[in-house]
Scaffold this motif. Structure first.
Motif, PDB file in Angstrom:
ATOM      1  N   ASP A   1      14.201 -10.732  -5.680  1.00 42.43           N
ATOM      2  CA  ASP A   1      13.573 -10.921  -4.368  1.00 42.43           C
ATOM      3  C   ASP A   1      13.712  -9.591  -3.626  1.00 42.43           C
ATOM      4  N   THR A   2      12.813  -9.349  -2.679  1.00 43.94           N
ATOM      5  CA  THR A   2      12.882  -8.077  -1.939  1.00 43.94           C
ATOM      6  C   THR A   2      12.859  -8.342  -0.438  1.00 43.94           C
ATOM      7  N   GLN A   3      13.083  -7.282   0.301  1.00 44.37           N
ATOM      8  CA  GLN A   3      12.894  -7.293   1.750  1.00 44.37           C
ATOM      9  C   GLN A   3      11.388  -7.401   2.057  1.00 44.37           C
ATOM     10  N   PRO A   4      11.022  -7.763   3.299  1.00 42.82           N
ATOM     11  CA  PRO A   4       9.591  -7.835   3.644  1.00 42.82           C
ATOM     12  C   PRO A   4       8.889  -6.496   3.407  1.00 42.82           C
TER      13      PRO A   4
ATOM     14  N   GLU B   1      24.925 -11.899 -21.029  1.00 40.49           N
ATOM     15  CA  GLU B   1      23.888 -12.563 -20.223  1.00 40.49           C
ATOM     16  C   GLU B   1      23.352 -11.648 -19.130  1.00 40.49           C
ATOM     17  N   VAL B   2      22.076 -11.867 -18.839  1.00 35.01           N
ATOM     18  CA  VAL B   2      21.468 -11.218 -17.667  1.00 35.01           C
ATOM     19  C   VAL B   2      21.195 -12.313 -16.635  1.00 35.01           C
ATOM     20  N   ALA B   3      21.713 -12.110 -15.427  1.00 33.09           N
ATOM     21  CA  ALA B   3      21.506 -13.093 -14.355  1.00 33.09           C
ATOM     22  C   ALA B   3      20.482 -12.561 -13.362  1.00 33.09           C
ATOM     23  N   ILE B   4      19.589 -13.452 -12.957  1.00 31.86           N
ATOM     24  CA  ILE B   4      18.684 -13.144 -11.832  1.00 31.86           C
ATOM     25  C   ILE B   4      19.083 -14.105 -10.723  1.00 31.86           C
ATOM     26  N   TRP B   5      19.751 -13.586  -9.714  1.00 27.75           N
ATOM     27  CA  TRP B   5      20.303 -14.446  -8.655  1.00 27.75           C
ATOM     28  C   TRP B   5      19.251 -14.759  -7.607  1.00 27.75           C
ATOM     29  N   THR B   6      19.257 -15.994  -7.137  1.00 28.50           N
ATOM     30  CA  THR B   6      18.300 -16.430  -6.109  1.00 28.50           C
ATOM     31  C   THR B   6      18.669 -15.879  -4.730  1.00 28.50           C
ATOM     32  N   ASN B   7      17.640 -15.420  -4.020  1.00 25.87           N
ATOM     33  CA  ASN B   7      17.775 -15.020  -2.610  1.00 25.87           C
ATOM     34  C   ASN B   7      19.002 -14.152  -2.335  1.00 25.87           C
ATOM     35  N   GLU B   8      19.044 -13.003  -2.969  1.00 28.54           N
ATOM     36  CA  GLU B   8      20.124 -12.071  -2.639  1.00 28.54           C
ATOM     37  C   GLU B   8      19.897 -11.477  -1.257  1.00 28.54           C
ATOM     38  N   GLU B   9      18.609 -11.227  -0.928  1.00 23.84           N
ATOM     39  CA  GLU B   9      18.329 -10.428   0.273  1.00 23.84           C
ATOM     40  C   GLU B   9      18.681 -11.134   1.576  1.00 23.84           C
TER      41      GLU B   9
ATOM     42  N   GLU C   1       0.807  -1.223   0.000  1.00 24.87           N
ATOM     43  CA  GLU C   1       0.000   0.000   0.000  1.00 24.87           C
ATOM     44  C   GLU C   1       0.832   1.260   0.000  1.00 24.87           C
ATOM     45  N   LYS C   2       1.998   1.193   0.656  1.00 25.08           N
ATOM     46  CA  LYS C   2       2.835   2.407   0.741  1.00 25.08           C
ATOM     47  C   LYS C   2       3.721   2.594  -0.483  1.00 25.08           C
ATOM     48  N   GLY C   3       3.492   1.821  -1.533  1.00 27.12           N
ATOM     49  CA  GLY C   3       4.250   2.032  -2.768  1.00 27.12           C
ATOM     50  C   GLY C   3       5.504   1.185  -2.868  1.00 27.12           C
ATOM     51  N   GLY C   4       5.663   0.255  -1.950  1.00 24.43           N
ATOM     52  CA  GLY C   4       6.848  -0.607  -2.004  1.00 24.43           C
ATOM     53  C   GLY C   4       6.517  -1.977  -2.562  1.00 24.43           C
ATOM     54  N   VAL C   5       7.380  -2.931  -2.274  1.00 24.31           N
ATOM     55  CA  VAL C   5       7.203  -4.299  -2.759  1.00 24.31           C
ATOM     56  C   VAL C   5       7.567  -5.270  -1.632  1.00 24.31           C
ATOM     57  N   ARG C   6       6.720  -6.282  -1.457  1.00 25.79           N
ATOM     58  CA  ARG C   6       7.039  -7.380  -0.550  1.00 25.79           C
ATOM     59  C   ARG C   6       7.038  -8.655  -1.388  1.00 25.79           C
ATOM     60  N   ARG C   7       8.226  -9.117  -1.739  1.00 32.30           N
ATOM     61  CA  ARG C   7       8.334 -10.276  -2.630  1.00 32.30           C
ATOM     62  C   ARG C   7       9.507 -11.129  -2.147  1.00 32.30           C
ATOM     63  N   LEU C   8       9.243 -11.906  -1.104  1.00 34.06           N
ATOM     64  CA  LEU C   8      10.324 -12.670  -0.480  1.00 34.06           C
ATOM     65  C   LEU C   8      10.796 -13.788  -1.403  1.00 34.06           C
ATOM     66  N   ALA C   9      12.047 -14.168  -1.232  1.00 39.67           N
ATOM     67  CA  ALA C   9      12.677 -15.176  -2.095  1.00 39.67           C
ATOM     68  C   ALA C   9      11.880 -16.472  -2.108  1.00 39.67           C
ATOM     69  N   LEU C  10      11.671 -17.002  -3.311  1.00 42.63           N
ATOM     70  CA  LEU C  10      11.095 -18.339  -3.541  1.00 42.63           C
ATOM     71  C   LEU C  10       9.654 -18.484  -3.057  1.00 42.63           C
TER      72      LEU C  10
END
Ligand code: GLV
Ligand code: MN
Ligand code: MN
Length: 412
Positions: free
Chosen positions: A84-87, A120-128, A24-33
């Motif tokens: 992935d993002t922070q909570p 190549e473009v890499a999307i790394w798992t669980n950086e956060e 709601e505050k304009g952020g993202v909550r998208r935890l790894a996996l």
């Protein structure tokens, strides 16, 4: 005319990706996996395929989108970051690096540029490292810093392991993790601190990163009734933890200007207002530019855990779950970024990253550097994280030129 990325396309891709897990505050909550991570992965893979890339997924869920070069025998020039993002994360941390990589590929397509080496473009798992430790997990396995089996067994706080979570979202890939040559690695990222904005610079030429150590601490006391138990006979694990938290903060103040110490996660058991807490778990995050100083911070932290646990008749168990020495990026890659900024006429300064990034692991196996752009108020790991489209475009343009220079242009 020199190549230039499409700033509006980069921005609109960022905004579209940010809808997955939007808060709601304009952020993202998208935890790894999680399911949301799966949705975001699916979307970015679709975009990469639409841009003509071949996509592979390795056994830790890292995704690689490859644009072929003229000479398939050359090692790829890789860019990327994490989605992935922070909570309570923002729209740009990590996502900017991945979508900048995609924008580089889209731009090469627009201008029909064929590179000699693949890109190549890499999307790394669980950086956060928020749901699972260790942090920067996918890139860490890729460079051999951790064993695949070990990370697949790491549990989240509900006991779901990385391996289970990868299967649930369909991203336990078939490719082996790492073990292949990489020509160079570049990563664009928002700064996540206030230095560039304060100095009024558009670009940070990242020369290295602070050392980082993480710990999981468990303080064990004894649950007891809040009324009948006299103060001096308690084994209050939360009280011990509180005294330790205060001391950990004091430790960082003793290691200025480069020391940082944070306790950001805590679980109190049984977490009931009339029970003396019998068990507390918390995290410790220590950082310093100098490894010897970081070691001293660790020794003081361990001593503080022991001392205050004993003082409150409790025991302390401390496990180090991450250890990244301070990192210095490759001078030729750093110079390439600096030259790119100069040639494009962007104001810039050298900067040391306070945050962890996948580039720090990649620097162990190939020439690596990073490009920072300012974020508003230096605020990150926060839903209000914000950045200017023109700054993001500037960083992406410098990334484009560094990658093309490294990959070489094929002669037609
Ligand atoms: C990664 O986001 C870190 O903790 O620096
Ligand atoms: Mn990041
Ligand atoms: Mn982050």
């Amino acid at each position: 005319m020199s190549l230039s990325i499409n700033s509006e396309r980069l921005w609109s891709s960022l905004m579209e990706l940010a809808r997955i897990g939007a808060t709601e505050k304009g952020g993202v909550r998208r935890l790894a996996l999680t399911e949301l991570d799966r949705e975001a992965r699916d979307l970015v893979i679709r975009w990469c395929k639409e841009a003509g890339c071949t996509v592979t997924i390795d056994a830790v869920g890292n995704i690689f989108a490859r644009r072929a070069g003229q000479d398939a025998s050359l090692p790829p020039i890789i860019t990327g970051s994490h989605i992935d993002t922070q909570p309570s994360g923002g729209k740009f941390d990590g996502n900017y690096g991945v979508l900048s990589g995609l924008e580089v590929i889209r731009t090469l397509n627009d201008h029909k540029v064929q590179t000699r080496a693949p890109v190549e473009v890499a999307i790394w798992t669980n950086e956060e490292g928020s749901r699972f430790t260790p942090v920067m997990m996918g890139s860490g396995v890729f460079v051999g810093a951790f064993a695949l089996d070990m990370v697949l067994q790491r549990p989240d706080i509900d006991g779901i392991t990385v391996g289970e979570a990868l299967h649930r979202i369909g991203y336990a890939g078939s490719e082996p993790v790492g073990g292949r040559p990489v020509g160079a690695y570049f990563e664009a990222h928002i700064e996540q601190g206030p230095i560039l904005e304060d100095a009024n610079k558009v670009l940070g030429v990242v020369v290295g990163a602070l050392g980082l150590r993480w710990y999981d601490v468990v303080i064990t006391g004894q649950d007891a009734h809040a009324g009948p138990t006299p103060m001096r006979l308690r084994k209050d694990a939360l009280l011990a933890a509180a005294r330790i938290v205060g001391e950990i903060n004091a430790i960082a103040y003793r290691f200025q200007p480069n020391g940082r110490a944070t306790v950001g996660f805590m679980q109190v058991k049984p977490n009931s207002r009339n029970v003396i807490p019998g068990e507390v778990r918390f995290s410790v995050d220590l950082r310093h530019a100098d490894d010897a100083e970081l070691e001293r911070m660790e020794q003081e932290t361990l001593a503080a855990c022991e001392r205050f646990a004993q003082a409150e008749r409790c025991t302390a168990q401390v496990e180090r779950v991450t250890n990244n020495p301070a990192c210095k990026f490759d001078e030729t890659c750093v110079a390439q970024v600096r030259k790119g900024a100069e040639e494009a006429g962007f104001s810039h300064m050298d900067i040391v990253s306070g945050a962890g990034h996948d580039a720090i692991y990649m620097a162990r196996i190939c020439p690596t550097s990073m490009i920072f752009v300012p974020c508003e108020g230096g605020i990150s790991h926060n839903e209000i994280e914000n950045a200017k489209a023109e700054d993001l475009a500037a960083g992406c343009n410098v990334l484009l030129h560094a990658m093309v220079e490294r990959a070489g242009v094929a002669h037609r």
